[in-house]
Design an enzyme around this catalytic site. Structure first.
Site, PDB file in Angstrom:
ATOM      1  N   SER A 107       0.837  -1.201   0.000  1.00 22.24           N
ATOM      2  CA  SER A 107       0.000   0.000   0.000  1.00 22.24           C
ATOM      3  C   SER A 107       0.873   1.254   0.000  1.00 22.24           C
ATOM      4  CB  SER A 107      -0.912   0.015   1.230  1.00 22.24           C
ATOM      5  OG  SER A 107      -1.513   1.287   1.381  1.00 22.24           O
ATOM      6  N   ARG A 109      -0.147   4.391   0.137  1.00 22.25           N
ATOM      7  CA  ARG A 109      -0.633   5.372   1.124  1.00 22.25           C
ATOM      8  C   ARG A 109      -0.206   4.983   2.537  1.00 22.25           C
ATOM      9  NH1 ARG A 109      -5.529   4.776  -2.234  1.00 22.25           N
ATOM     10  NH2 ARG A 109      -5.497   6.482  -3.752  1.00 22.25           N
ATOM     11  N   LYS A 188      -9.906   2.766  10.266  1.00 19.98           N
ATOM     12  CA  LYS A 188      -9.192   1.510  10.496  1.00 19.98           C
ATOM     13  C   LYS A 188      -9.181   1.253  12.002  1.00 19.98           C
ATOM     14  CE  LYS A 188      -5.290   0.391   8.281  1.00 19.98           C
ATOM     15  NZ  LYS A 188      -3.855   0.320   7.883  1.00 19.98           N
ATOM     16  N   HIS A 221      -9.176  -6.682   5.286  1.00 19.37           N
ATOM     17  CA  HIS A 221      -8.381  -7.053   4.109  1.00 19.37           C
ATOM     18  C   HIS A 221      -7.507  -8.272   4.418  1.00 19.37           C
ATOM     19  CE1 HIS A 221      -8.575  -3.025   1.669  1.00 19.37           C
ATOM     20  NE2 HIS A 221      -9.750  -3.440   2.082  1.00 19.37           N
ATOM     21  N   GLY A 222      -7.756  -8.884   5.580  1.00 22.31           N
ATOM     22  CA  GLY A 222      -7.053 -10.113   5.923  1.00 22.31           C
ATOM     23  C   GLY A 222      -5.718  -9.928   6.605  1.00 22.31           C
ATOM     24  N   LYS A 223      -5.422  -8.690   7.033  1.00 14.34           N
ATOM     25  CA  LYS A 223      -4.089  -8.407   7.575  1.00 14.34           C
ATOM     26  C   LYS A 223      -4.082  -8.158   9.085  1.00 14.34           C
ATOM     27  CE  LYS A 223      -2.596  -6.503   3.154  1.00 14.34           C
ATOM     28  NZ  LYS A 223      -2.139  -5.303   2.416  1.00 14.34           N
ATOM     29  N   HIS A 225      -6.308  -6.305  10.922  1.00 16.62           N
ATOM     30  CA  HIS A 225      -6.996  -5.112  11.413  1.00 16.62           C
ATOM     31  C   HIS A 225      -8.345  -4.982  10.702  1.00 16.62           C
ATOM     32  CE1 HIS A 225      -4.634  -3.580   7.900  1.00 16.62           C
ATOM     33  NE2 HIS A 225      -5.794  -3.029   7.626  1.00 16.62           N
ATOM     34  N   ARG A 227     -11.399  -2.617   8.869  1.00 14.10           N
ATOM     35  CA  ARG A 227     -11.633  -1.391   8.113  1.00 14.10           C
ATOM     36  C   ARG A 227     -13.122  -1.056   8.189  1.00 14.10           C
ATOM     37  NH1 ARG A 227      -7.959   0.720   4.505  1.00 14.10           N
ATOM     38  NH2 ARG A 227      -5.932  -0.317   4.521  1.00 14.10           N
TER      39      ARG A 227
END
Length: 317
Positions: A107, A109, A188, A221-223, A225, A227
Site C-alpha cells: 500500500s 498510502r 481503520k 483485508h485479511g491483515k 486489522h 476497516r
C-alpha cells in the site's frame, strides 16, 4: 498499490542483495523508452541516470496518459523508497527469494503515512528506529507480525479502549497518491496488542460501531486489522481484496488471510472472504455481498441495533 520493484532495485553484494532506491530521472527515462516485449520484466538501464523499474510497471506511475499512478517526481517518493530500502537491507535477501520479495504488492498510502509518523516529533516512531523498522517490515509484508496500534499507518484517533484503537484515515494531503474526493471517509481499527481480547472490550467496540458508525460496513483485508468503510465502496474493496489474494496465491506468497472476529465483521463480508478462501470465483464470492443474510443471534446481551430515527448516527451522511 504497487510492487516493491517500483521503488528500488537489488544489487548483489557477496551472497545477498543490497537494495537501492530509484531516482525520478531514471524512471522518466524508462517511461519514454521503447522496450522489446521479452525485456518488459527486466530492470531498465537508463544509461545516464542509473537503473529504473521494469517497464511492465509503467502504469504504476502518474504520466500525461495515466493519472491513476503515483506521483514519482515528489520528495515523498524518495522518502518512501529510502524507507523501503532501509527495511529490506536489514534482511538477508538471497537469489532464491529476491524475486518474491520485489513482486510483493504494498500500500503506497500506508507507506507515506509511516513517513509522516516518522517525521512527527510527537509520535513514538520519531524516537524509535527499531519501531519504525518493525512498522515498515509489516507494511511491506516481510514480517509475520500483524499491524498493531503502535506499528499502524496512523491517522486521527477517534476511539480507543484497552484493546482497540480506531483511526480516521485521510489521504487528501498525500503527495504520492492523494484521494481528492472531499466525501471520502474511511476508518481503520487496530489491536493494541496481538493477544486474546476480553468480551467486555469487544462489546465496547461493537457498541461504538453500531451507535456512531451504523452507515458503515466493518470489513477486513485479511491483515489483522478492521476497516470501516461506506457500504457504497464495499464492492470496490471486494475487487481489490480478491485480486490481491489471488496474486499472492499465484506468486506463492504466504498469505494467511485473517478473517478476524465474526462478531465484529459485517456478516456479508465474512461470507465473502470465507468463500474466497475456499477458492471460489469472484462472481460467486461477490454475490454474497448483496444477499440477504439470516440475522445472527446477538452475541452481546443488552446490545441492540434498533434505534429511533433521531438517535441514528450522522457520521457518514
Amino acid at each position: 498499490m504497487a510492487e516493491l520493484a517500483c521503488f528500488c532495485y537489488p544489487h548483489l553484494e557477496n551472497d545477498s542483495y543490497k537494495f537501492i532506491p530509484f531516482n525520478n530521472l531514471a524512471i522518466k527515462a524508462m517511461l519514454t523508452a521503447k522496450v522489446d516485449k521479452k525485456d518488459m520484466d527486466k530492470f531498465y538501464d537508463s544509461i545516464i541516470y542509473g537503473i529504473a523499474p521494469p517497464p511492465q510497471f509503467k502504469k504504476r506511475y502518474n504520466t500525461n496518459d495515466n493519472s491513476r499512478g503515483m506521483n514519482f517526481e515528489t520528495i515523498m517518493f524518495t522518502k518512501v523508497a529510502m524507507l523501503i530500502c532501509e527495511a529490506l537491507n536489514s534482511l538477508k535477501v538471497t537469489q532464491a527469494n529476491v524475486s518474491n520479495v520485489l513482486s510483493r504488492v504494498v500500500s503506497i498510502r500506508h507507506l507515506e503515512n509511516l513517513v509522516i509518523r516518522k517525521e512527527n516529533p510527537q509520535d513514538i516512531l520519531f524516537h524509535s528506529k527499531d519501531l519504525l523498522l518493525k512498522s515498515t517490515l509489516i507494511a511491506i509484508g516481510q514480517s509475520k507480525e500483524i499491524e498493531t496500534t503502535i506499528t499502524a499507518e496512523g491517522g486521527e484517533i477517534v476511539f480507543q479502549n484497552a484493546a482497540f484503537t480506531m483511526w480516521k484515515l485521510t489521504y487528501l494531503e498525500h503527495q504520492l497518491m492523494p484521494i481528492l474526493d472531499q466525501n471520502f471517509i474511511e476508518y481503520k481499527v487496530t489491536l493494541n496488542e496481538d493477544k486474546p481480547i476480553s468480551d467486555v472490550h469487544v462489546k465496547e467496540l461493537v457498541a461504538e460501531l453500531r451507535w456512531q458508525y451504523n452507515k458503515f460496513a466493518v470489513i477486513t483485508h485479511g491483515k489483522g486489522h478492521y476497516r470501516i468503510v461506506k457500504y457504497s465502496s464495499v464492492a470496490n474493496h471486494a475487487d481489490r481484496v480478491y485480486a490481491t489474494f489471488k496474486s499472492n496465491v499465484k506468486t506463492g506468497v504466504n498469505n494467511d488471510f485473517n478473517l478476524l472476529d465474526q462478531r465484529i465483521i459485517w456478516q456479508n463480508w465474512y461470507a465473502f472472504t470465507s468463500t474466497m478462501k475456499q477458492g471460489n470465483t469472484l462472481d460467486v464470492c461477490k454475490r454474497l455481498l448483496f444477499q440477504k443474510m439470516k440475522p445472527e443471534k446477538n452475541p452481546f446481551k443488552g446490545l441492540s441495533t434498533d434505534r429511533k430515527m433521531d438517535e441514528v448516527s450522522q457520521v457518514g451522511v
